[in-house]
Design a protein around this motif. Structure first.
Motif, short mmCIF file in Angstrom:
data_model
loop_
_atom_site.label_atom_id
_atom_site.label_comp_id
_atom_site.label_asym_id
_atom_site.label_seq_id
_atom_site.Cartn_x
_atom_site.Cartn_y
_atom_site.Cartn_z
N PRO A 156 92.56 -5.57 134.07
CA PRO A 156 90.96 -5.01 133.63
C PRO A 156 90.70 -3.91 135.16
O PRO A 156 89.82 -3.11 134.55
CB PRO A 156 89.95 -5.90 133.99
CG PRO A 156 91.29 -7.09 134.17
CD PRO A 156 92.44 -6.54 133.76
N HIS A 157 91.61 -4.29 135.78
CA HIS A 157 90.15 -3.48 137.39
C HIS A 157 91.42 -2.01 136.93
O HIS A 157 90.49 -0.76 137.80
CB HIS A 157 91.78 -4.05 138.28
CG HIS A 157 91.40 -2.61 139.85
ND1 HIS A 157 92.35 -2.98 140.43
CD2 HIS A 157 90.06 -2.36 140.47
CE1 HIS A 157 91.99 -2.33 141.78
NE2 HIS A 157 90.56 -2.13 141.44
N LEU A 207 86.31 -3.39 141.66
CA LEU A 207 85.48 -2.48 141.10
C LEU A 207 84.71 -1.42 141.84
O LEU A 207 84.49 -0.87 142.18
CB LEU A 207 85.53 -2.69 139.56
CG LEU A 207 86.17 -2.91 138.76
CD1 LEU A 207 85.51 -3.61 137.50
CD2 LEU A 207 86.79 -1.56 138.42
N VAL A 230 85.86 1.72 143.37
CA VAL A 230 85.25 3.30 142.15
C VAL A 230 84.87 4.62 143.20
O VAL A 230 85.69 5.55 142.59
CB VAL A 230 84.54 3.02 140.99
CG1 VAL A 230 84.85 2.13 139.85
CG2 VAL A 230 83.74 2.62 141.73
N THR A 273 88.02 4.28 134.73
CA THR A 273 86.03 4.72 133.56
C THR A 273 85.39 5.39 134.13
O THR A 273 84.62 6.11 133.92
CB THR A 273 86.35 3.43 132.69
OG1 THR A 273 87.39 3.03 131.98
CG2 THR A 273 85.51 4.18 131.71
N ILE A 274 85.10 3.93 134.87
CA ILE A 274 83.73 3.92 136.13
C ILE A 274 83.78 5.20 137.19
O ILE A 274 82.72 5.72 137.07
CB ILE A 274 83.11 3.05 136.60
CG1 ILE A 274 83.44 1.09 135.74
CG2 ILE A 274 82.13 3.08 137.65
CD1 ILE A 274 82.85 0.72 136.27
N ILE A 332 91.87 -0.36 134.29
CA ILE A 332 90.82 0.86 133.29
C ILE A 332 89.50 0.80 133.34
O ILE A 332 88.81 1.69 133.44
CB ILE A 332 91.66 -0.33 132.49
CG1 ILE A 332 92.34 -0.56 131.83
CG2 ILE A 332 90.57 0.17 131.29
CD1 ILE A 332 92.82 -1.12 130.10
N LEU A 333 89.43 -0.23 134.28
CA LEU A 333 87.55 -0.47 134.42
C LEU A 333 87.30 0.60 135.42
O LEU A 333 86.45 1.79 135.76
CB LEU A 333 86.63 -1.15 134.91
CG LEU A 333 86.84 -2.76 133.76
CD1 LEU A 333 86.46 -3.65 133.88
CD2 LEU A 333 85.72 -2.20 132.22
N ARG A 334 88.41 0.45 136.56
CA ARG A 334 88.14 1.38 137.72
C ARG A 334 88.50 3.08 137.57
O ARG A 334 87.87 3.62 137.35
CB ARG A 334 89.16 1.54 138.84
CG ARG A 334 89.40 1.48 140.23
CD ARG A 334 90.10 1.16 140.50
NE ARG A 334 90.58 2.20 142.25
CZ ARG A 334 91.20 2.23 143.13
NH1 ARG A 334 90.73 1.22 143.33
NH2 ARG A 334 91.37 3.17 144.71
#
Lengths: 438, 310, 278
Positions: B97-98, B183, B187, B104-105, B100-102
Motif C-alpha cells: 500500500p505504501h 506516506l 509524499v 499516487t499522492i 502505490i499510495l505514495r
C-alpha cells in the motif's frame, strides 16, 4: 567388494572430501583473514609493567552526562602518568554495542572501553578482552573488597577477571508524595510485602481522576527481574544452558505482576506505548508508585514534582537487580601496559573520588557516594546504596543476551493480556530456551 | 510529436560482433570511459563488501570471532524460521500500500503545485517539511496522535461515535498507522521528483492540445501521464527497493520498551546480527531479501516496455 | 497547464486551497511540535496531554546544545562533507547516467542493474568489510573517509538516466552530426536541459548526506570529526533524554535545509523548460 577396494575408495572419497572441505575452509578463511585479526584466546601471561614510555590510548564510552567527570579523570591521570595521552571517544548509547562489534570484527577498536555484564562472556570467551588479573587485589592495585561482590563476579569469566565495576545502579520504589497527600493515604513504608504493595496500589487507584496505583514498566531490569529474584526464582540453570524461570516461584512472580494489568491497577500496555511510565506517566503525576532505577533519581530530583523513594517490596526475600559498568581493555591493544595503568587509575581511590564528586552516577567504591546523595538530596536516595547489599545480577551466558529479549517479548504479551498470567513464565522459558539452544 | 515513437534506447539489445563500425567502437569506448568513475568507486566501496558477505552468508559468525563454514545451513534455517516469515509478511503488508499510495499522492501534489496556483511556494515547503523533520520528532508526535488513551485521533473518533482502535498495539491497525506515517513523511519526496519530471514535458504540447480543444483532464491523460512514465517507473522501482527495507520509523513507532511489535525484515536482520550475535545468519537473510527485491526489479524492467514512454 | 483567469477565484480553486490547507496543517504539525518542544522546560516535557504553547518558554535549551557537545565544529564538518558529497554525486552520477541512457556498449544493462543492487542490501550487513577497507586505506577519522565512499550514488545514476531518456534524442543526433563527442554532448546539451532533474537530485543528495548517520558513525571516532546526525544521537541517553534540548539541536540542524529548499524548489520548476521540437 574387497577390503582393499574399499580402502581405496574410502581414501579417494576422503581426499575429495578433504579437498572440498579445504576449499570451504579456504573460502571462509579468506573472509576471516580479511575480517579479523580477532585474537585467539590470549594466554594468561602477564603484560610487562609500564615503564614511562610515550603512549596514546583511546577510551570509549557512551554517556555524555559523565563526560565532565571523565575529563577530570583523564586530567588527573595525566598528572600521574604524563607520558600517556588518553583520547576519549563518545559513541551514542543506541549504537554503542553495534559499533563495538563492528570495530572488534574489523580489527580496530578502543583500547579501553565501557562494558556491561551481559557482554563480558561474549567478548571474554573469544579472547577479545585483556585479563586484568595482574592489577586486581595486588599491592597498589584495585581493591575489590570495597566493591559490590556480585558485580565483581559478573566481570569475571571462567575465573579470569576482565574488569571490575566502576559504578552501579539498583532498583527501588519511587512514589509521588503529592498524590498520597491528596488521597489522604500514608506514604509507603520501608517494609512493604507484595501484599502490602498491592493493597496500597488498590487504595491509590482512582480511575475517575486518571490515576493508577502502580506503574508496571515492561522493563526487566526495573520491573519483573526484581520480583523473580524476590520470590527466590532465577532465570538460568547452573550451566547457563537452560531457562528455568518456569519454576513455581517464577510462575508466581509473573502472575502477581500480570494481575495488576488484569485489575486495571497499572496503565495498559497500549497506553504505556505512547506514554512510557518512567518518562511520562509517573513524573506527570498519573501514577502513584513505580519501581525504578537509581539512574532516574537525578531527573526526578530536578523536577518540581514531590517524589521520594523507599526500598522495593519483598516476597520470600529482599532482592534488587543490580547492575554496573566496568572498564575493560581490548586484547589487541598496542599499548597494553599503558591501558592497564589507566584502568588501574580509574578504579583507584582518586579515580573513583572524581567520579563520585560529579554526582552523575553511584561510584562502585564504598564511601565515595556522598556527592551522588547530595545531588539527589530531595529524596532518600540512600536506599539505592543500601540495596546493593541484597543486589543480584542477571546471569550472562556466552551466547549473549538474546534470551533476555525473548523473555521481554513474552512478558509484554502477557501484560497486554494475550497470555494467561500463570502461563507467562512457562512461555517465557520456552522462548528463552529457543535462543539459548539455538 | 515524434518523441513517443523514439525507440527506447535502454531496451535495445546490444548487437555484437563483426559489423561494428568504427563509430560504434568509439561510442563503446566513450561509454566505458563515462561509467568508469562510478564503476570503480562502486567496486571498491560496495562490490568487495558484497562479495565477502556472499561468503559470510555460509558461515556461523558472531562478529567478535572468526567465522566458520557451515554450508547452506543458514539458508535452510531462514526458510524455516517463523520469525523471518512474520517479518516478511509485515514488510509486504506495509510496502505494497505504501508504494502505490505514495506515488499516487506524490503525483497529485506535484501536479497541483506545478500549476500557477497562489501560495505554491508555501505549499511546496509545507509538504516537504516532513521529509526534513527528524525521525525522532516524527515518531514522538505520531505516537501522541495515535495514543489510545489521551491522543487526539481517538478523542475525535470517540466524539463522532466511531470505534477507537488501539492503533499501534494491534498488529493490523499498526500496519495502517505505519503506512499513514510513511506516506505523510514520504509524499513530499516523490513530489519533488515528479515536479522535476513535469518540467521535461514541452509546454508546446499543452498549447497544441488546448488549440485542439482538449480539456484539462484529456491533457492530463494524453500528455502528462504518458510523458511522465519514465519518472513514475523510477519511483516505482526505487519505492519498492526502499520500502522492502523499512526499518527505523516502524521500530520507533511500534516498539514497547525494547520489544518490537511489528518487526520488519531489516529489523530482523539487525536484531539477529547485532543483538543476537548471529551475523552469518543475518547476512543470509539479507541475501534472501536482495534476491526478492532483485526479482521484483527485473520484473519491472521487463514490464516497462509495455507502459513506459521514452 | 491551468487556464488563465483574470481573478483567481473559482469554486474549484477555493476547494483546492481548502484541501491543500487542511493537508498542510497536518503536515506542519510535527514541525510546530518540534519548535514548541524545543522551548519547553524539563517539567513540561512529561505532560500526558502536552501543551502546544509552553507555559514557560526556555530559550536556554538552544544554548545548552552548544554546551553539551562541540556543536559548531560538528556543524562545520557536516557542511564540508555535504558539499563535497553532493558535488561528487551529481558529477559522477550524471556522467554515468548519460552513458547508460545515450551510448551503447556491451554489458551496459547488466552493469546498470548491478549498480541498482547496491540499493538493495541493508548497510548493516556490509559494514564490517567496509570498515576493514577503511582501515586498510587509513581513512578513519578523516574527511576523505567520510566523503569519498559516499560519492557514488546508484540512486542518482538511475534518476538522472530516466530524465535523460525523456529528452528527445534528436538533440543528440543533431549534435553528433555537427561532430560533437559524447562528453561535449553531455556537457553542452544534456546537462543544461536536465537542470530540473539535477536540481532535484542535487537537493535530495544534499538532504541524504546531511542526514546520513550510519557511515558517519562508523568511520569517525573523535568528537572533532563527528557529523550532525551522530551529534544529535548523543543527546539521547540510555535512560533519559531531554527532548527539549534534542529538539533544539534538531531544529538548528533542519533550519538551513529549509532555506536551501526554498532556493532549490525554484530551480526545480523554473529551470530550462523544454521548448519542444522545432
Amino acid at each position: 567388494m574387497t577390503t582393499t577396494h574399499r580402502t581405496a575408495i574410502d581414501r579417494l572419497v576422503k581426499r575429495r572430501m578433504s579437498r572440498r572441505a579445504a576449499m570451504q575452509v579456504g573460502a571462509a578463511g579468506a573472509a576471516a583473514g580479511m575480517l579479523a585479526r580477532v585474537p585467539q584466546l590470549a594466554g594468561a601471561q602477564d603484560v610487562p609493567a609500564y615503564e614511562g614510555e610515550e603512549a596514546t590510548i583511546s577510551y570509549g564510552f557512551w554517556d555524555t552526562a559523565q563526560e565532565a567527570a571523565i575529563d577530570a579523570q583523564i586530567e588527573a591521570f595525566k598528572a600521574v602518568q604524563p607520558n600517556i595521552t588518553v583520547e576519549k571517544q563518545i559513541v551514542p548509547w543506541a549504537d554503542y554495542w553495534t559499533q563495538l562489534q563492528t570495530a572488534v570484527a574489523g580489527g580496530q577498536t578502543f583500547d579501553v572501553f565501557w562494558i556491561n555484564t551481559a557482554n563480558v562472556p561474549v567478548y571474554g570467551s573469544v579472547g577479545a578482552l585483556l585479563p586484568i588479573t595482574q592489577i586486581v587485589d595486588v599491592e597498589d592495585g584495585i581493591d575489590t573488597s570495597l566493591l559490590p561482590s556480585s558485580l565483581v563476579e559478573s566481570y569475571a569469566f571462567e575465573g579470569v577477571q576482565y574488569g571490575v565495576p566502576r559504578d552501579f545502579d539498583t532498583i527501588a520504589l519511587f512514589y509521588n508524595k503529592d498524590l498520597f497527600d491528596a488521597a489522604g493515604v500514608e506514604y509507603p513504608g520501608e517494609d512493604l510485602s507484595w501484599e502490602d504493595y498491592r493493597a496500597l496500589a488498590e487504595q491509590m487507584n482512582d480511575e475517575g481522576a486518571g490515576i493508577w496505583g502502580a506503574g508496571m514498566q515492561t522493563s526487566g531490569q526495573e520491573n519483573y527481574t526484581n520480583y523473580v529474584f524476590q520470590n527466590g526464582a532465577i532465570y538460568l540453570n547452573e550451566d547457563l544452558t537452560e531457562c528455568i524461570v518456569d519454576s513455581p516461584e517464577g510462575t508466581e512472580a509473573f502472575a502477581y505482576l500480570a494481575q495488576y494489568f488484569v485489575d486495571g491497577l497499572t496503565p495498559s500496555i497500549a497506553i504505556q506505548q505512547a506514554n512510557p511510565v518512567a518518562d511520562s506517566l509517573f513524573p506527570a503525576g498519573n501514577v502513584a508508585m513505580m519501581t525504578g532505577g537509581s539512574f532516574r533519581a537525578g531527573t526526578y530530583a530536578a523536577l518540581d514534582a514531590n517524589i521520594d523513594v523507599v526500598p522495593l517490596p519483598y516476597s520470600k526475600q529482599r532482592a534488587t537487580a543490580i547492575h554496573g559498568l566496568a572498564n575493560v581493555i581490548w586484547a589487541n591493544t598496542e599499548q597494553p601496559a599503558a591501558a592497564l595503568e589507566f584502568v588501574k587509575f580509574l578504579h583507584s581511590e582518586e579515580g573513583e573520588t572524581i567520579l563520585g564528586e560529579s554526582g552523575s552516577t553511584i561510584p562502585a567504591m564504598a564511601g565515595k557516594q556522598d556527592a551522588w546523595l547530595a545531588a539527589n538530596a530531595s529524596m532518600n536516595a540512600q536506599v539505592f546504596i543500601d540495596a546493593a547489599e541484597y543486589g543480584q545480577s542477571v546471569q550472562d551466558p556466552v551466547v549473549g543476551p538474546a534470551w533476555q529479549g525473548a523473555i521481554a517479548g513474552v512478558v509484554t504479551e502477557g501484560f497486554a493480556g494475550d497470555i494467561e498470567p500463570d502461563q507467562i513464565a512457562t512461555e517465557a522459558a520456552v522462548a528463552a530456551n529457543a535462543e539459548l539452544g539455538g | 510529436m515524434s518523441r513517443a515513437e523514439l525507440p527506447a534506447t535502454s531496451t535495445i539489445a546490444i548487437t555484437s560482433g563483426r559489423g561494428r563500425s568504427r563509430q560504434a567502437r568509439l561510442e563503446m569506448r566513450w561509454g566505458f570511459l563515462m561509467v568508469a568513475p562510478m564503476l570503480i568507486g562502486f567496486s571498491i566501496f560496495f562490490l568487495i563488501a558484497l562479495g565477502s558477505s556472499l561468503i559470510l552468508g555460509f558461515t556461523e559468525w558472531k562478529m567478535v570471532e572468526s567465522p566458520h563454514w557451515i554450508g547452506f545451513q543458514n539458508y535452510r534455517d531462514v526458510l524455516r524460521d517463523p520469525d523471518f516469515r512474520t517479518a516478511m509478511v509485515n514488510t509486504f503488508a506495509i510496502a505494497i500500500p505504501h508504494v502505490i499510495l505514495r506515488i499516487t499522492i506524490g503525483l497529485s501534489l506535484a501536479i497541483a503545485l506545478n500549476s500557477k496556483i497562489r501560495f505554491r511556494t508555501f505549499y511546496r515547503v509545507v509538504f516537504f517539511l516532513p521529509v526534513v523533520t527528524m525521525p525522532v520528532a516524527i515518531g514522538t508526535i505520531w505516537k501522541w496522535l495515535y495514543d489510545p488513551g489521551f491522543g487526539p485521533i481517538n478523542g475525535f473518533l470517540g466524539r463522532v461515535g466511531l470505534p477507537q482502535p488501539e492503533w499501534l498495539t494491534d498488529r493490523w491497525w499498526a500496519v495502517v498507522a505505519v503506512v499513514i506515517v510513511l506516506l505523510w513523511s514520504g509524499v513530499g519526496y516523490d513530489m519533488i521528483i515528479f515536479l522535476a519530471g513535469l518540467q521535461a514535458i514541452p509546454r508546446d504540447y499543452y498549447d497544441a492540445a488546448a488549440l485542439d480543444g482538449a480539456s484539462g483532464w484529456q491533457q492530463f491523460r494524453d500528455i502528462t501521464l504518458p510523458l511522465l512514465t519514465p519518472t513514475t517507473f523510477f519511483l516505482t522501482v526505487i519505492g519498492i527497493i526502499y520500502s522492502l527495507q523499512v526499518f527505523d520509523l516502524v521500530y520507533v513507532m511500534t516498539r514497547i520498551g525494547e520489544v518490537n511489535q511489528l518487526p520488519t525484515v531489516v529489523y530482523f536482520i539487525y536484531d539477529e546480527g547485532f543483538r543476537n550475535f548471529r551475523m552469518g545468519y543475518a547476512i543470509s537473510v539479507a541475501w534472501v531479501l536482495l534476491i526478492i527485491i532483485l526479482i521484483f526489479t527485473l520484473i519491472q524492467f521487463r514490464l516497462q516496455k509495455r507502459w513506459v514512454n521514452y | 497547464m491551468t487556464t488563465h483567469r483574470p481573478l483567481g477565484f473559482s469554486i474549484r480553486r477555493i476547494a483546492l486551497h481548502g484541501l491543500l490547507i487542511t493537508i498542510g496543517i497536518i503536515f506542519m504539525l510535527p514541525f510546530i511540535w518540534s519548535i514548541s518542544t524545543s522551548l519547553k522546560p524539563m517539567n513540561e516535557l512529561f505532560a500526558v496531554r502536552p501543551h502546544l504553547i509552553p507555559n514557560t518558554i526556555r530559550w536556554e535549551n538552544y544554548s545548552d546544545v552548544f554546551e553539551n557537545i562541540p556543536f559548531l565544529r560538528i556543524y562545520i564538518n557536516s557542511i564540508i562533507v555535504t558539499i563535497f558529497r553532493t558535488i561528487g554525486q551529481v558529477a559522477i552520477a550524471s556522467v554515468a547516467a548519460f552513458a547508460f541512457s545515450q551510448l551503447r556498449f556491451p554489458g551496459r544493462d547488466v552493469i546498470f542493474v548491478a549498480l541498482l543492487a547496491g540499493l538493495m542490501v541493508p548497510d548493516q550487513v556490509l559494514i564490517v568489510p567496509r570498515f576493514i577497507i577503511m582501515r586498510e586505506f587509513g581513512w578513519f577519522d578523516t574527511y576523505q573517509g567520510l566523503i569519498i565512499p559516499l560519492i557514488f550514488s546508484s540512486f542518482g545514476v538511475f534518476m538522472i538516466r530516466q530524465y535523460f531518456l525523456g529528452i528527445p534524442r534528436d538533440f543528440h543526433e543533431a549534435a553528433k552530426l555537427e561532430g560533437a563527442n559524447p562528453l561535449q554532448i553531455y556537457w553542452q546539451i544534456y546537462m543544461p536541459l536536465a537542470r530540473p532533474a539535477l536540481a532535484a537530485f542535487g537537493f535530495l543528495a544534499l538532504l541524504a548526506s546531511w542526514n546520513e548517520f550510519f557511515w558517519g558513525l562508523t568511520v569517525t571516532s573523535s568528537m572533532d570529526m563527528r557529523v550532525i546526525p551522530v551529534g544529535l544521537a548523543l543527546f539521547q541517553g540510555q535512560y533519559f533524554t531531554n527532548n527539549a534540548v534534542l529538539m533544539a539541536a534538531a531544529n538548528l540542524a533542519t533550519f538551513p535545509l529549509l532555506i536551501v529548499f526554498l532556493f532549490f524548489q525554484k530551480q526545480l520548476v523554473e529551470g530550462v523548460a523544454l521548448s519542444g521540437l522545432k
